[in-house]
Design a protein around this motif. Structure first.
Motif, PDB file in Angstrom:
ATOM      1  N   VAL A 198       0.839  -1.196   0.000  1.00 44.11           N
ATOM      2  CA  VAL A 198       0.000   0.000   0.000  1.00 44.11           C
ATOM      3  C   VAL A 198       0.875   1.247   0.000  1.00 44.11           C
ATOM      4  O   VAL A 198       1.782   1.377   0.823  1.00 44.11           O
ATOM      5  N   VAL A 199       0.611   2.164  -0.926  1.00 50.06           N
ATOM      6  CA  VAL A 199       1.320   3.434  -0.949  1.00 50.06           C
ATOM      7  C   VAL A 199       0.700   4.331   0.118  1.00 50.06           C
ATOM      8  O   VAL A 199      -0.520   4.541   0.116  1.00 50.06           O
ATOM      9  N   PRO A 200       1.494   4.853   1.060  1.00 47.62           N
ATOM     10  CA  PRO A 200       0.934   5.744   2.096  1.00 47.62           C
ATOM     11  C   PRO A 200       0.163   6.889   1.456  1.00 47.62           C
ATOM     12  O   PRO A 200       0.654   7.556   0.544  1.00 47.62           O
ATOM     13  N   SER A 201      -1.054   7.120   1.934  1.00 46.19           N
ATOM     14  CA  SER A 201      -1.958   8.045   1.255  1.00 46.19           C
ATOM     15  C   SER A 201      -2.316   9.269   2.081  1.00 46.19           C
ATOM     16  O   SER A 201      -2.616   9.177   3.268  1.00 46.19           O
ATOM     17  N   ASP A 202      -2.298  10.431   1.413  1.00 47.49           N
ATOM     18  CA  ASP A 202      -2.789  11.688   1.967  1.00 47.49           C
ATOM     19  C   ASP A 202      -4.094  12.103   1.303  1.00 47.49           C
ATOM     20  O   ASP A 202      -4.524  13.251   1.430  1.00 47.49           O
ATOM     21  N   SER A 203      -4.714  11.183   0.598  1.00 46.89           N
ATOM     22  CA  SER A 203      -5.918  11.502  -0.169  1.00 46.89           C
ATOM     23  C   SER A 203      -7.087  10.657   0.320  1.00 46.89           C
ATOM     24  O   SER A 203      -6.997  10.000   1.351  1.00 46.89           O
ATOM     25  N   ASN A 204      -8.175  10.643  -0.440  1.00 48.06           N
ATOM     26  CA  ASN A 204      -9.314   9.807  -0.068  1.00 48.06           C
ATOM     27  C   ASN A 204      -9.299   8.480  -0.823  1.00 48.06           C
ATOM     28  O   ASN A 204     -10.319   7.806  -0.933  1.00 48.06           O
ATOM     29  N   PHE A 205      -8.137   8.102  -1.335  1.00 47.62           N
ATOM     30  CA  PHE A 205      -8.012   6.842  -2.072  1.00 47.62           C
ATOM     31  C   PHE A 205      -6.678   6.185  -1.748  1.00 47.62           C
ATOM     32  O   PHE A 205      -5.785   6.789  -1.140  1.00 47.62           O
TER      33      PHE A 205
END
Length: 388
Positions: A309-316
């Motif tokens: 999983v790519v660490p996310s700062d978004s809603n996806f």
């Protein structure tokens, strides 16, 4: 019967496909990064009242300068800056610094029409938002793609070097980045601004979903007259159907956009609806934390299944370690869940939904992996075990 290829279409458009994700009738659509929560009832009533107030004047053209909307957007961005603690001289955005259009894509199109065009170029760091090159080439400008690191990150030194080497007229920085979800350190934006001779666009469409520590490029506006920060009401505001994107920049740069916009490009109805929504911003933004919670829940479930999983700062979330993305995409679709295949080898993207939608996704992908364990790369599973 005439076909597209029979028409005297521009040579650079021949063989191209129009932009667009699949719009399928499924129980759980999680493929286009929409806000899964419906517009709250109090906002619906406010929008209805605002629309009713302008219906009798639809025989007249709308306010070409969208004055009331610009004031409200400036106020919202000022609140964003205030929360960032940028200092008293850096926590205000003047209405003259704000632009708006029918979605952030039209905002970006205006910028490229004004500062791109034949004989000019725009640079972006791939993978990133696929509309950036499409908007660029639609104006006749050249698109320059520079690869991100293997982990989809981007550091200040390499970003500055790319700008220095290619000397583009426009630079795109997407943070949080679509489709990978990761944000940029503000030092990257500052390094690019130090090298760029032209316009630097920082696309912050998903900024409201960012993790603690995210710094908006809005704080850099006072010192950089060629910086544009674009945002949207489609995501955090759950207002995708209204089509309202906006940007902040130096007032002189905003003046340049007036040269290329179509007359009365924002309808009276759009302006009224957006003003009502901004008047009820806290109500609309109340679900941001709930979506972040579901995003993190998805991330944990995917990691436990062996995906990267790519660490996310978004809603996806963009997740890798998928041996056959089309097969997994189809397996999820057959279970009523629609996700996005962006064409990144070994990866798929899924946006956070309601608690029920997240449960449906987790159940569907768990079942898909159980039915076909080889759909998860062995190296990913080994990496996860090694971290345990």
């Amino acid at each position: 019967m005439t076909s597209l290829q029979d028409l005297p279409i521009r040579d650079d458009l021949r063989g191209k496909e129009p932009y667009g994700a699949p719009q399928l009738d499924v129980a759980v659509p999680l493929n286009v990064n929409e806000n899964s929560f419906a517009v709250p009832a109090d906002v619906v009533r406010a929008v209805q009242e605002s629309l009713a107030a302008v219906l009798g004047d639809l025989n007249r053209y709308p306010d070409r300068e969208f004055t009331a909307l610009r004031e409200r957007l400036a106020g919202y961005l000022g609140d964003v800056l205030e929360r960032q603690g940028g200092g008293t001289d850096r926590t205000s955005i003047a209405p003259a610094q704000v632009w708006a259009a029918n979605g952030s894509n039209e905002v970006l199109s205006h910028i490229l029409q004004a500062f791109g065009g034949p004989g000019r170029s725009a640079l972006g760091f791939s993978p990133s938002y696929s509309m950036h090159p499409l908007i660029t080439t639609s104006t006749g400008a050249e698109w320059i793609s520079v690869d991100r690191a293997d982990d989809f990150g981007l550091d200040a030194e390499s970003a500055a070097a790319a700008v220095r080497d290619h000397d583009p007229d426009v630079v795109f920085l997407c943070t949080p980045n679509n489709p990978t979800g990761n944000g940029l350190d503000l030092s990257v934006v500052e390094a690019v601004l130090a090298e760029a001779h032209g316009i630097v666009i920082v696309d912050e469409a998903y900024a409201e979903f960012a993790r603690p520590g995210f710094r908006t490029a809005l704080t850099l506006l006072p010192d950089h007259p060629r910086l544009v920060v674009s945002r949207t009401m489609s995501k955090a505001f759950a207002f995708a159907g209204a089509r309202l994107g906006y940007a902040a920049a130096d007032a002189a740069l905003i003046d340049a956009l007036r040269l290329v916009r179509l007359p009365y490009h924002l309808s009276a109805l759009t302006q009224a609806a957006a003003c009502a929504a901004l008047d009820h911003a806290p109500s609309l933004l109340a679900n941001v934390d709930r979506l972040v919670e579901q995003r993190d829940r998805m991330s944990r479930a995917l990691t436990e299944l062996g995906f990267r999983v790519v660490p996310s700062d978004s809603n996806f979330i963009l997740f890798g370690g998928v041996t056959r993305p089309p097969a997994l995409w189809q397996a999820l679709l057959e279970r009523g869940v629609l996700v996005r295949d962006n064409g990144i080898p070994g990866h798929l993207r899924v946006n956070a939904g309601t608690e029920a939608e997240t449960t449906a996704f987790v159940d569907a992908i768990t079942a898909a992996v159980a039915a076909d364990p080889g759909i998860v790369a062995e190296s990913s599973q080994t990496a996860v075990k090694g971290q345990a």
